[in-house]
Design a protein around this motif. Sequence first.
Motif, mmCIF file in Angstrom:
data_model
loop_
_atom_site.group_PDB
_atom_site.id
_atom_site.type_symbol
_atom_site.label_atom_id
_atom_site.label_comp_id
_atom_site.label_asym_id
_atom_site.label_seq_id
_atom_site.Cartn_x
_atom_site.Cartn_y
_atom_site.Cartn_z
ATOM 1 N N LYS A 163 36.936 46.231 36.717
ATOM 2 C CA LYS A 163 37.102 47.543 36.103
ATOM 3 C C LYS A 163 38.579 47.931 36.097
ATOM 4 O O LYS A 163 39.375 47.471 36.920
ATOM 5 C CB LYS A 163 36.314 48.605 36.874
ATOM 6 C CG LYS A 163 34.841 48.306 37.077
ATOM 7 C CD LYS A 163 34.119 49.496 37.702
ATOM 8 C CE LYS A 163 34.729 49.953 39.023
ATOM 9 N NZ LYS A 163 34.663 48.924 40.083
ATOM 10 N N GLU A 164 38.922 48.791 35.153
ATOM 11 C CA GLU A 164 40.270 49.356 35.106
ATOM 12 C C GLU A 164 40.620 49.961 36.469
ATOM 13 O O GLU A 164 39.838 50.708 37.057
ATOM 14 C CB GLU A 164 40.334 50.448 34.041
ATOM 15 C CG GLU A 164 41.699 51.052 33.821
ATOM 16 C CD GLU A 164 42.501 50.309 32.780
ATOM 17 O OE1 GLU A 164 43.707 50.588 32.672
ATOM 18 O OE2 GLU A 164 41.929 49.453 32.063
ATOM 19 N N GLY A 165 41.787 49.578 36.980
ATOM 20 C CA GLY A 165 42.227 50.117 38.262
ATOM 21 C C GLY A 165 41.926 49.253 39.466
ATOM 22 O O GLY A 165 42.443 49.499 40.562
ATOM 23 N N ASP A 166 41.058 48.224 39.302
ATOM 24 C CA ASP A 166 40.814 47.280 40.393
ATOM 25 C C ASP A 166 42.071 46.458 40.662
ATOM 26 O O ASP A 166 42.948 46.311 39.794
ATOM 27 C CB ASP A 166 39.695 46.293 40.019
ATOM 28 C CG ASP A 166 38.306 46.895 40.061
ATOM 29 O OD1 ASP A 166 38.127 47.960 40.688
ATOM 30 O OD2 ASP A 166 37.392 46.295 39.458
ATOM 31 N N ILE A 167 42.140 45.871 41.857
ATOM 32 C CA ILE A 167 43.088 44.795 42.105
ATOM 33 C C ILE A 167 42.293 43.589 42.572
ATOM 34 O O ILE A 167 41.219 43.722 43.159
ATOM 35 C CB ILE A 167 44.179 45.178 43.124
ATOM 36 C CG1 ILE A 167 43.597 45.440 44.513
ATOM 37 C CG2 ILE A 167 44.969 46.382 42.632
ATOM 38 C CD1 ILE A 167 44.664 45.640 45.597
ATOM 39 N N ILE A 168 42.820 42.391 42.290
ATOM 40 C CA ILE A 168 42.085 41.180 42.634
ATOM 41 C C ILE A 168 43.036 40.108 43.152
ATOM 42 O O ILE A 168 44.068 39.826 42.548
ATOM 43 C CB ILE A 168 41.269 40.653 41.424
ATOM 44 C CG1 ILE A 168 40.483 39.393 41.802
ATOM 45 C CG2 ILE A 168 42.148 40.434 40.194
ATOM 46 C CD1 ILE A 168 39.475 38.949 40.748
ATOM 47 N N SER A 169 42.668 39.525 44.287
ATOM 48 C CA SER A 169 43.368 38.355 44.819
ATOM 49 C C SER A 169 42.744 37.108 44.207
ATOM 50 O O SER A 169 41.525 36.927 44.246
ATOM 51 C CB SER A 169 43.250 38.302 46.342
ATOM 52 O OG SER A 169 43.609 37.025 46.834
ATOM 53 N N LEU A 170 43.602 36.261 43.639
ATOM 54 C CA LEU A 170 43.190 34.998 43.029
ATOM 55 C C LEU A 170 43.781 33.874 43.878
ATOM 56 O O LEU A 170 44.993 33.659 43.883
ATOM 57 C CB LEU A 170 43.706 34.903 41.601
ATOM 58 C CG LEU A 170 43.321 36.057 40.670
ATOM 59 C CD1 LEU A 170 44.170 36.023 39.405
ATOM 60 C CD2 LEU A 170 41.842 36.009 40.334
ATOM 61 N N ASP A 171 42.932 33.166 44.592
ATOM 62 C CA ASP A 171 43.364 32.123 45.532
ATOM 63 C C ASP A 171 42.809 30.796 45.019
ATOM 64 O O ASP A 171 41.608 30.676 44.756
ATOM 65 C CB ASP A 171 42.823 32.456 46.924
ATOM 66 C CG ASP A 171 43.372 31.556 48.016
ATOM 67 O OD1 ASP A 171 44.148 30.635 47.714
ATOM 68 O OD2 ASP A 171 43.019 31.793 49.186
ATOM 69 N N ILE A 172 43.688 29.786 44.892
ATOM 70 C CA ILE A 172 43.300 28.561 44.212
ATOM 71 C C ILE A 172 43.966 27.368 44.889
ATOM 72 O O ILE A 172 45.070 27.482 45.429
ATOM 73 C CB ILE A 172 43.712 28.660 42.711
ATOM 74 C CG1 ILE A 172 43.180 27.510 41.875
ATOM 75 C CG2 ILE A 172 45.208 28.807 42.556
ATOM 76 C CD1 ILE A 172 43.422 27.705 40.372
#
Length: 251
Positions: free
Chosen positions: A87-96
């Motif tokens: 959703k607008e306003g979320d933050i997300i950690s992308l770990d790969i």
Amino acid sequence: MAIILKTEKEIAIMRRAGHILAVALEEVKKNVRPGITTRELDEIAERELLRRGTTPSFKGYQGFPASLCASVNEEIVHGIPGGRVLKEGDIISLDIGNILEGFQADMAVTVGVGEISPAAQRLISATQAALTVGIAQARAGGHLGDIGAAVEEYAQSRGYGVVREYTGHGIGRNMHEDPQIPNFGRRGKGPELKKGMTLAIEPMLNIGTEKTKVAPDCWTVYTADGSLSAHFEHTVAITDGEPETLTLIEE
């Protein structure tokens, strides 16, 4: 503690893996937007790693079911991709992570979904900066505690909680090798840093308390007080001079 030193040839393979990983993660980042699911981001990550000739290292690792760890808002690390819609306003950690010719690379970034709050942006910027100051301490002749101390000092000077229960790690033929790399510590303490060490340095900062909980899925780690968390990571090689970040897009 058996810390494995890598040869120049082995580091060259990890550098190639790191370049590929950084390009793949950039493709995932480009697709972060309101309305996309974390499962779709995982599918992009896996596709981009495979098409570039590397193997996703997370999928199947100790039973983890995906190629990407996708941790949203109060989730710190190890979020399992699924049907969650961003959703607008979320933050997300992308770990790969990936594997090339038997050697591994690992990296993570935290990004905003659309327009995010100033507080969320400050957290992201501070966590990225904490990684930078930590990497700067990864020098031959220094000590492991120098890295954690630098991260902790920076984070606390900005008022953030530093996650203590999850750490960075050595990396090479295995995803997790010695040493563990806490995001806290004392300068001059711990093993001496030597040329040939390869380290995954990964600060995790919270707006609130450093305390954590684990979700019923036994993977997803989140903040105990429900506050936002951010996470950045690079794979770094210790050299005779400046530390080398291996997980960068080749210029």
